[in-house]
Write a protein that holds these residues in place. Structure first.
Motif, PDB file in Angstrom:
ATOM      1  N   ALA A  31      60.654 -41.056  11.605  1.00 11.04           N
ATOM      2  CA  ALA A  31      59.780 -41.345  10.467  1.00 11.04           C
ATOM      3  C   ALA A  31      60.141 -40.516   9.238  1.00 11.04           C
ATOM      4  CB  ALA A  31      58.321 -41.103  10.857  1.00 11.04           C
ATOM      5  N   ASP A  32      60.507 -39.240   9.456  1.00 12.24           N
ATOM      6  CA  ASP A  32      60.809 -38.398   8.291  1.00 12.24           C
ATOM      7  C   ASP A  32      62.274 -38.452   7.869  1.00 12.24           C
ATOM      8  OD1 ASP A  32      62.309 -36.610   9.874  1.00 12.24           O
ATOM      9  OD2 ASP A  32      60.700 -35.145  10.010  1.00 12.24           O
ATOM     10  N   GLY A  33      63.078 -39.204   8.599  1.00 15.25           N
ATOM     11  CA  GLY A  33      64.470 -39.393   8.202  1.00 15.25           C
ATOM     12  C   GLY A  33      65.430 -38.354   8.736  1.00 15.25           C
ATOM     13  N   SER A  34      64.968 -37.411   9.546  1.00 14.75           N
ATOM     14  CA  SER A  34      65.882 -36.414  10.096  1.00 14.75           C
ATOM     15  C   SER A  34      66.626 -36.941  11.322  1.00 14.75           C
ATOM     16  CB  SER A  34      65.136 -35.123  10.435  1.00 14.75           C
ATOM     17  OG  SER A  34      64.151 -35.364  11.421  1.00 14.75           O
ATOM     18  N   ALA A  35      66.258 -38.125  11.782  1.00 13.43           N
ATOM     19  CA  ALA A  35      66.977 -38.800  12.878  1.00 13.43           C
ATOM     20  C   ALA A  35      67.104 -40.263  12.480  1.00 13.43           C
ATOM     21  CB  ALA A  35      66.211 -38.666  14.192  1.00 13.43           C
ATOM     22  N   ARG A  36      68.034 -40.943  13.107  1.00 16.55           N
ATOM     23  CA  ARG A  36      68.209 -42.360  12.829  1.00 16.55           C
ATOM     24  C   ARG A  36      68.590 -43.085  14.103  1.00 16.55           C
ATOM     25  NH1 ARG A  36      74.149 -43.575  10.626  1.00 16.55           N
ATOM     26  NH2 ARG A  36      75.195 -41.944  11.747  1.00 16.55           N
ATOM     27  N   LEU A  37      68.331 -44.370  14.118  1.00 19.82           N
ATOM     28  CA  LEU A  37      68.761 -45.210  15.226  1.00 19.82           C
ATOM     29  C   LEU A  37      70.184 -45.644  14.943  1.00 19.82           C
ATOM     30  CD1 LEU A  37      65.646 -47.505  15.741  1.00 19.82           C
ATOM     31  CD2 LEU A  37      66.342 -45.538  17.088  1.00 19.82           C
ATOM     32  N   GLN A  38      70.976 -45.746  15.988  1.00 17.20           N
ATOM     33  CA  GLN A  38      72.373 -46.117  15.819  1.00 17.20           C
ATOM     34  C   GLN A  38      72.708 -47.215  16.819  1.00 17.20           C
ATOM     35  OE1 GLN A  38      74.943 -42.753  16.053  1.00 17.20           O
ATOM     36  NE2 GLN A  38      76.790 -43.926  15.841  1.00 17.20           N
ATOM     37  N   LEU A  39      73.425 -48.208  16.360  1.00 21.28           N
ATOM     38  CA  LEU A  39      73.845 -49.305  17.215  1.00 21.28           C
ATOM     39  C   LEU A  39      75.076 -48.881  17.998  1.00 21.28           C
ATOM     40  CD1 LEU A  39      73.523 -52.308  17.977  1.00 21.28           C
ATOM     41  CD2 LEU A  39      75.056 -52.831  16.094  1.00 21.28           C
ATOM     42  N   ALA A  40      75.017 -49.032  19.305  1.00 19.37           N
ATOM     43  CA  ALA A  40      76.150 -48.676  20.157  1.00 19.37           C
ATOM     44  C   ALA A  40      76.312 -49.758  21.218  1.00 19.37           C
ATOM     45  CB  ALA A  40      75.926 -47.324  20.816  1.00 19.37           C
ATOM     46  N   ALA A  41      77.537 -50.191  21.448  1.00 20.76           N
ATOM     47  CA  ALA A  41      77.803 -51.179  22.493  1.00 20.76           C
ATOM     48  C   ALA A  41      77.541 -50.537  23.841  1.00 20.76           C
ATOM     49  CB  ALA A  41      79.237 -51.662  22.403  1.00 20.76           C
ATOM     50  N   THR A  42      76.863 -51.244  24.706  1.00 20.68           N
ATOM     51  CA  THR A  42      76.508 -50.676  26.006  1.00 20.68           C
ATOM     52  C   THR A  42      77.516 -51.002  27.086  1.00 20.68           C
ATOM     53  OG1 THR A  42      75.229 -52.617  26.610  1.00 20.68           O
ATOM     54  CG2 THR A  42      74.049 -50.826  25.502  1.00 20.68           C
ATOM     55  N   GLY A  43      78.323 -51.997  26.874  1.00 15.87           N
ATOM     56  CA  GLY A  43      79.278 -52.387  27.905  1.00 15.87           C
ATOM     57  C   GLY A  43      78.614 -53.180  29.014  1.00 15.87           C
ATOM     58  N   ALA A  44      77.346 -53.544  28.846  1.00 17.63           N
ATOM     59  CA  ALA A  44      76.617 -54.272  29.882  1.00 17.63           C
ATOM     60  C   ALA A  44      77.267 -55.622  30.173  1.00 17.63           C
ATOM     61  CB  ALA A  44      75.168 -54.474  29.460  1.00 17.63           C
ATOM     62  N   THR A  45      77.844 -56.233  29.161  1.00 17.00           N
ATOM     63  CA  THR A  45      78.464 -57.538  29.363  1.00 17.00           C
ATOM     64  C   THR A  45      79.629 -57.436  30.341  1.00 17.00           C
ATOM     65  OG1 THR A  45      77.857 -58.126  27.127  1.00 17.00           O
ATOM     66  CG2 THR A  45      79.491 -59.507  28.207  1.00 17.00           C
ATOM     67  N   ALA A  46      80.470 -56.433  30.151  1.00 20.08           N
ATOM     68  CA  ALA A  46      81.617 -56.264  31.047  1.00 20.08           C
ATOM     69  C   ALA A  46      81.153 -55.901  32.448  1.00 20.08           C
ATOM     70  CB  ALA A  46      82.555 -55.195  30.511  1.00 20.08           C
ATOM     71  N   ALA A  47      80.152 -55.038  32.549  1.00 16.67           N
ATOM     72  CA  ALA A  47      79.665 -54.628  33.863  1.00 16.67           C
ATOM     73  C   ALA A  47      79.045 -55.810  34.594  1.00 16.67           C
ATOM     74  CB  ALA A  47      78.650 -53.493  33.727  1.00 16.67           C
ATOM     75  N   THR A  48      78.331 -56.644  33.869  1.00 18.89           N
ATOM     76  CA  THR A  48      77.707 -57.814  34.479  1.00 18.89           C
ATOM     77  C   THR A  48      78.760 -58.822  34.901  1.00 18.89           C
ATOM     78  OG1 THR A  48      75.787 -57.468  33.083  1.00 18.89           O
ATOM     79  CG2 THR A  48      75.991 -59.620  34.104  1.00 18.89           C
ATOM     80  N   ARG A  49      79.783 -58.989  34.067  1.00 19.71           N
ATOM     81  CA  ARG A  49      80.832 -59.957  34.369  1.00 19.71           C
ATOM     82  C   ARG A  49      81.619 -59.539  35.614  1.00 19.71           C
ATOM     83  NH1 ARG A  49      83.795 -59.539  29.846  1.00 19.71           N
ATOM     84  NH2 ARG A  49      85.029 -57.950  30.827  1.00 19.71           N
ATOM     85  N   ASP A  50      81.897 -58.243  35.769  1.00 23.61           N
ATOM     86  CA  ASP A  50      82.713 -57.761  36.885  1.00 23.61           C
ATOM     87  C   ASP A  50      81.909 -57.577  38.174  1.00 23.61           C
ATOM     88  OD1 ASP A  50      84.803 -57.675  35.120  1.00 23.61           O
ATOM     89  OD2 ASP A  50      84.684 -55.509  34.785  1.00 23.61           O
ATOM     90  N   ARG A  51      80.594 -57.691  38.096  1.00 18.80           N
ATOM     91  CA  ARG A  51      79.737 -57.408  39.235  1.00 18.80           C
ATOM     92  C   ARG A  51      79.710 -58.608  40.182  1.00 18.80           C
ATOM     93  NH1 ARG A  51      74.046 -58.047  38.859  1.00 18.80           N
ATOM     94  NH2 ARG A  51      74.409 -58.234  36.640  1.00 18.80           N
ATOM     95  N   PRO A  52      79.868 -58.376  41.475  1.00 22.27           N
ATOM     96  CA  PRO A  52      79.754 -59.472  42.427  1.00 22.27           C
ATOM     97  C   PRO A  52      78.340 -60.044  42.410  1.00 22.27           C
ATOM     98  CG  PRO A  52      80.692 -57.515  43.467  1.00 22.27           C
ATOM     99  CD  PRO A  52      80.228 -57.126  42.113  1.00 22.27           C
ATOM    100  N   ALA A  53      78.182 -61.325  42.691  1.00 20.30           N
ATOM    101  CA  ALA A  53      76.867 -61.960  42.693  1.00 20.30           C
ATOM    102  C   ALA A  53      75.933 -61.234  43.654  1.00 20.30           C
ATOM    103  CB  ALA A  53      76.996 -63.428  43.092  1.00 20.30           C
ATOM    104  N   GLY A  54      74.738 -60.927  43.183  1.00 13.97           N
ATOM    105  CA  GLY A  54      73.749 -60.269  44.024  1.00 13.97           C
ATOM    106  C   GLY A  54      73.907 -58.766  44.119  1.00 13.97           C
ATOM    107  N   ALA A  55      74.985 -58.218  43.576  1.00 15.83           N
ATOM    108  CA  ALA A  55      75.188 -56.767  43.644  1.00 15.83           C
ATOM    109  C   ALA A  55      74.329 -56.085  42.591  1.00 15.83           C
ATOM    110  CB  ALA A  55      76.651 -56.425  43.410  1.00 15.83           C
ATOM    111  N   PRO A  56      73.889 -54.852  42.863  1.00 18.68           N
ATOM    112  CA  PRO A  56      73.086 -54.141  41.870  1.00 18.68           C
ATOM    113  C   PRO A  56      73.912 -53.826  40.632  1.00 18.68           C
ATOM    114  CG  PRO A  56      73.569 -52.723  43.751  1.00 18.68           C
ATOM    115  CD  PRO A  56      74.078 -54.079  44.081  1.00 18.68           C
ATOM    116  N   VAL A  57      73.233 -53.715  39.490  1.00 15.47           N
ATOM    117  CA  VAL A  57      73.907 -53.361  38.248  1.00 15.47           C
ATOM    118  C   VAL A  57      74.562 -51.998  38.432  1.00 15.47           C
ATOM    119  CG1 VAL A  57      73.567 -52.825  35.812  1.00 15.47           C
ATOM    120  CG2 VAL A  57      72.320 -54.707  36.868  1.00 15.47           C
ATOM    121  N   GLY A  58      75.755 -51.823  37.907  1.00 19.72           N
ATOM    122  CA  GLY A  58      76.489 -50.570  38.080  1.00 19.72           C
ATOM    123  C   GLY A  58      77.534 -50.690  39.176  1.00 19.72           C
ATOM    124  N   THR A  59      77.525 -51.782  39.928  1.00 27.39           N
ATOM    125  CA  THR A  59      78.507 -52.008  40.974  1.00 27.39           C
ATOM    126  C   THR A  59      79.518 -53.024  40.481  1.00 27.39           C
ATOM    127  OG1 THR A  59      76.810 -51.643  42.634  1.00 27.39           O
ATOM    128  CG2 THR A  59      78.835 -52.698  43.374  1.00 27.39           C
TER     129      THR A  59
END
Length: 151
Positions: A31-59
């Motif tokens: 609110a006071d401007g001493s911090a800001r939000l920053q856009l960062a790619a999470t890589g979730a798309t690649a992790a989801t694409r490489d994940r076997p069906a039914g496997a937990p995220v991160g695998t």
């Protein structure tokens, strides 16, 4: 949902959900401007694409799980307090160097301090970002808000 208005609405809802999870001190900093939000790619798309069906995220297809954050050998709140007491970027950098943290530990410290760093950031990059967001922004704000010399 392809119109810019629909996409903006969806993004604002996600941002609002995220902001609800922040502690009061971080919200105040935004609110006071001493911090800001920053856009960062999470890589979730690649992790989801490489994940076997039914496997937990991160695998991935290899069956390995995503790495966990390394244990910090320092107290992040102590580091935050120490950096708040330092009024020089160079001294803050030396302080971080003296902690002798590895790159993963330095990245974990940055996360604990609420500082987003890219996943491929090098040690000097992470060090610079921590110094900027803990000491540099404060010094910049102080210099900007200082009254002009009479003359």
């Amino acid at each position: 949902m392809t119109s810019p208005a629909d996409l903006s609405h969806a993004v604002l809802l996600r941002v609002a959900d995220f902001l609800r999870t922040l502690p009061a001190d971080q919200l105040a900093a935004l609110a006071d401007g001493s911090a800001r939000l920053q856009l960062a790619a999470t890589g979730a798309t690649a992790a989801t694409r490489d994940r076997p069906a039914g496997a937990p995220v991160g695998t991935r297809a290899t069956g390995r799980t995503a790495k966990t954050a390394p244990a910090l050998s320092v107290d992040p709140e102590r580091v935050r307090a120490d950096l708040a007491a330092i009024d020089d970027r160079t001294a803050a950098g030396r302080y971080l160097d003296d902690l002798r943290l590895t790159v993963p530990q330095l990245k974990a410290l940055a996360r604990q301090l609420g500082i987003a760093v890219p996943s491929r950031a090098t040690k000097p990059d992470v060090r610079r970002d921590i110094v900027q967001w803990t000491v540099g922004r404060r010094l910049d704000s102080s210099a900007i808000s200082r009254p002009a010399p009479a003359g």
